[in-house]
Design an enzyme around this catalytic site. Structure first.
Site, PDB file in Angstrom:
ATOM      1  N   TYR A  45      -8.541  54.922  72.741  1.00  0.00           N
ATOM      2  CA  TYR A  45      -9.571  55.909  73.061  1.00  0.00           C
ATOM      3  C   TYR A  45      -9.033  57.284  72.684  1.00  0.00           C
ATOM      4  CZ  TYR A  45     -12.570  52.593  75.394  1.00  0.00           C
ATOM      5  OH  TYR A  45     -13.409  51.551  75.656  1.00  0.00           O
ATOM      6  N   MET A  46      -9.786  57.952  71.832  1.00  0.00           N
ATOM      7  CA  MET A  46      -9.345  59.224  71.268  1.00  0.00           C
ATOM      8  C   MET A  46     -10.194  60.361  71.821  1.00  0.00           C
ATOM      9  SD  MET A  46      -7.050  57.867  69.271  1.00  0.00           S
ATOM     10  CE  MET A  46      -6.523  59.220  68.241  1.00  0.00           C
TER      11      MET A  46
END
Length: 188
Positions: A45-46
């Site tokens: 998850y960025m």
């Protein structure tokens, strides 16, 4: 990718699953078809370093699935039902590219997942360390106005397998994992 994953919107219901083997037997008895057996999915998850970009209710996820070999770039939000995915060639290289663009990884975890197809719906069985097992009933669509109808159909389908409102998990895996990590940090 299967037509089951085409669309800009997703109706999805996630339930806590106490006995995955019993549920798999019931799925098979109902005529469900196994799409991906015994996959390990790693999600990154960025988030962008600039808190104004993107909006906080959008999730950017890069997913690597093995042994199926499917790699995806997934954007969820800003509406809860919005979910779009596209195949990518190399998950790790994509993570690196987003880091170059100013993003950082806020969460990285691996879950085991099997995906079944039952009529127009896809049903996943997920196991996450520290969280347990879950069954997700879902359908993708481009018709946002059909989401209430699909949600009702998913509730009816889940009820056929014994799931009720008390089994429903309203949080996504990102929130569940981040909350679990926070609890672990607080206990130190």
């Amino acid at each position: 990718m299967s037509n089951h994953f085409q669309g800009k919107f997703e109706a999805e219901l996630k339930y806590h699953l106490q006995n995955p083997e019993k549920f798999i037997a019931a799925l098979e008895k109902a005529g469900a078809t196994l799409f991906t057996p015994n996959n390990q999915e790693t999600d990154w998850y960025m988030e962008h370093s600039d808190p104004k970009f993107p909006t906080p209710n959008i999730s950017l996820c890069i997913r690597k699935m093995l042994p199926s070999g499917i790699n995806l770039l997934i954007v969820k939000g800003p509406d809860l039902s919005q979910c779009e995915a596209v195949r990518i060639e190399d998950a790790e290289k994509t993570v690196s590219m987003f880091i170059t663009l100013g993003y950082h990884c806020i969460l990285n975890y691996t879950k085991s997942r099997e995906i079944y197809f039952l009529d127009d719906f896809h049903i996943t069985i997920d196991k996450l360390d520290n969280l347990g097992s879950f069954a997700e009933f879902a359908i993708m669509t481009d018709a946002q106005n059909k989401l209430p109808l699909y949600t009702k159909q998913l509730q009816n389908l889940a009820a056929q397998f014994g799931f009720t409102e008390k089994h429903l998990e309203k949080n996504n895996y990102k929130k569940l994992m981040l909350d679990s990590l926070q609890r672990q940090l607080n206990s130190i």
